[in-house]
Design a protein around this motif. Structure first.
Motif, PDB file in Angstrom:
ATOM      1  N   GLN A 195       0.850  -1.195   0.000  1.00  0.00           N
ATOM      2  CA  GLN A 195       0.000   0.000   0.000  1.00  0.00           C
ATOM      3  C   GLN A 195       0.877   1.233   0.000  1.00  0.00           C
ATOM      4  O   GLN A 195       1.946   1.259   0.586  1.00  0.00           O
ATOM      5  N   GLN A 196       0.400   2.276  -0.686  1.00  0.00           N
ATOM      6  CA  GLN A 196       1.134   3.535  -0.724  1.00  0.00           C
ATOM      7  C   GLN A 196       0.147   4.699  -0.674  1.00  0.00           C
ATOM      8  O   GLN A 196      -0.783   4.764  -1.467  1.00  0.00           O
ATOM      9  N   ASP A 197       0.351   5.597   0.283  1.00  0.00           N
ATOM     10  CA  ASP A 197      -0.505   6.768   0.457  1.00  0.00           C
ATOM     11  C   ASP A 197       0.231   8.023   0.023  1.00  0.00           C
ATOM     12  O   ASP A 197       1.344   8.284   0.491  1.00  0.00           O
ATOM     13  N   SER A 198      -0.393   8.811  -0.850  1.00  0.00           N
ATOM     14  CA  SER A 198       0.135  10.120  -1.225  1.00  0.00           C
ATOM     15  C   SER A 198      -0.575  11.170  -0.383  1.00  0.00           C
ATOM     16  O   SER A 198      -1.810  11.178  -0.294  1.00  0.00           O
ATOM     17  N   LEU A 236      -2.857   3.669  -3.125  1.00  0.00           N
ATOM     18  CA  LEU A 236      -2.687   2.566  -4.065  1.00  0.00           C
ATOM     19  C   LEU A 236      -2.537   1.277  -3.272  1.00  0.00           C
ATOM     20  O   LEU A 236      -1.767   1.224  -2.307  1.00  0.00           O
ATOM     21  N   VAL A 237      -3.266   0.239  -3.675  1.00  0.00           N
ATOM     22  CA  VAL A 237      -3.242  -1.026  -2.942  1.00  0.00           C
ATOM     23  C   VAL A 237      -3.010  -2.180  -3.911  1.00  0.00           C
ATOM     24  O   VAL A 237      -3.620  -2.236  -4.987  1.00  0.00           O
ATOM     25  N   ASP A 238      -2.108  -3.083  -3.518  1.00  0.00           N
ATOM     26  CA  ASP A 238      -1.894  -4.322  -4.253  1.00  0.00           C
ATOM     27  C   ASP A 238      -2.646  -5.410  -3.496  1.00  0.00           C
ATOM     28  O   ASP A 238      -2.186  -5.892  -2.463  1.00  0.00           O
ATOM     29  N   GLY A 260       2.816  -7.489  -6.906  1.00  0.00           N
ATOM     30  CA  GLY A 260       3.795  -6.424  -7.066  1.00  0.00           C
ATOM     31  C   GLY A 260       3.286  -5.221  -7.819  1.00  0.00           C
ATOM     32  O   GLY A 260       4.030  -4.258  -8.014  1.00  0.00           O
ATOM     33  N   ARG A 261       1.993  -5.254  -8.249  1.00  0.00           N
ATOM     34  CA  ARG A 261       1.419  -4.127  -8.986  1.00  0.00           C
ATOM     35  C   ARG A 261       0.149  -3.656  -8.288  1.00  0.00           C
ATOM     36  O   ARG A 261      -0.732  -4.474  -7.989  1.00  0.00           O
ATOM     37  N   PRO A 262       0.021  -2.350  -8.039  1.00  0.00           N
ATOM     38  CA  PRO A 262      -1.226  -1.837  -7.451  1.00  0.00           C
ATOM     39  C   PRO A 262      -2.403  -2.102  -8.392  1.00  0.00           C
ATOM     40  O   PRO A 262      -2.294  -1.915  -9.600  1.00  0.00           O
ATOM     41  N   ALA A 315     -13.150  -6.863  -3.740  1.00  0.00           N
ATOM     42  CA  ALA A 315     -11.876  -6.594  -4.414  1.00  0.00           C
ATOM     43  C   ALA A 315     -11.455  -5.153  -4.236  1.00  0.00           C
ATOM     44  O   ALA A 315     -10.526  -4.692  -4.866  1.00  0.00           O
ATOM     45  N   GLY A 316     -12.153  -4.448  -3.362  1.00  0.00           N
ATOM     46  CA  GLY A 316     -11.859  -3.043  -3.158  1.00  0.00           C
ATOM     47  C   GLY A 316     -10.763  -2.833  -2.135  1.00  0.00           C
ATOM     48  O   GLY A 316     -10.103  -3.761  -1.687  1.00  0.00           O
ATOM     49  N   ALA A 317     -10.586  -1.573  -1.748  1.00  0.00           N
ATOM     50  CA  ALA A 317      -9.549  -1.220  -0.790  1.00  0.00           C
ATOM     51  C   ALA A 317     -10.156  -0.390   0.322  1.00  0.00           C
ATOM     52  O   ALA A 317     -11.158   0.278   0.131  1.00  0.00           O
TER      53      ALA A 317
END
Length: 230
Positions: free
Chosen positions: A127-130, A140-142, A147-149, A217-219
């Protein structure tokens, strides 16, 4: 970042990096200085006078300044680093209870967190938060660990509430659907999908006809009060 400077809080709006110098050693602080086996400078400090090391100031073999925070059991709880050599700590890494590694970055040296990344035990980004102005504007969540969001959650108007979800539901790198809450009432007002998987969203529903995508399948919605510490 460290307790050598301004605020360290649970609110990214208030999170700040440290100043250009580390906490001064007071008369009650015990210090041990040495050269590490990797060739860098190292200084262990007992900042509260209880006889155990609390912080270790050191330089890496690459010449980067680093501070390691240590708990009473000797475990490293937080590592801060000055990656660009400008005298301020811009990166902070800490282990989370779920086993992930949380890395917070101040990318522009303004004292505010800009990017928060979560890595699994193998070092893969999960996961990556801007962050902008203290608000998580994109997550962004994988979801399948390839290895891909594959899910993007957006707060397009920066009100602290997610309003857009974009998903790659079959994990092929092509967006399959998008749902938007236009008026912030929690209901989807606009839903579009790619019916033939050609990379273009071609089926659109609005208003009452807009149906929420399957949340399996959401985040999770990014929280604006994510405990950013830098």
């Amino acid at each position: 970042m460290s307790n050598s400077s301004q605020n360290v809080t649970s609110n990214p709006e208030e999170a700040t990096t440290t100043g250009s110098s580390a906490t001064p050693v007071s008369s009650s602080t015990s210090t041990s200085t040495s050269t590490s086996t990797s060739g860098g400078y190292e200084s262990a400090r007992d900042t509260d006078g209880d006889g155990t090391v609390d912080v270790v100031h050191r330089t890496t073999p690459e010449g980067q300044a680093e501070i390691a925070h240590v708990d009473d059991a000797g475990n490293v709880t937080l590592i801060e680093r000055d990656t660009d050599g400008n005298g301020t700590y811009d990166t902070a890494a800490s282990q989370q209870e779920d086993g992930t590694l949380r890395v917070a970055n101040d990318l522009d040296d303004d004292g505010q967190v800009d990017l928060v990344s979560y890595l699994d035990e193998a070092g893969n980004l999960v996961q990556q938060d801007s962050v902008e102005d203290g608000i998580v504007v994109e997550t962004l969540v994988d979801t399948n660990a390839d290895g891909r969001p594959d899910v993007s959650v957006l707060d397009s108007n920066k009100d602290g509430v997610a309003d857009t979800v974009i998903r790659d539901t079959d994990y092929d790198g092509v967006v399959n659907d998008m749902a938007v809450d236009v008026d912030g009432d929690g209901d989807i007002d606009f839903y579009s999908s790619d019916s033939d998987n050609d990379g273009s969203l071609d089926s659109t529903c609005t208003g009452e006809d807009a149906t929420a995508p399957d949340t399996d399948a959401g985040a999770p919605e990014p929280a604006p009060t994510d405990d950013v510490v830098l």
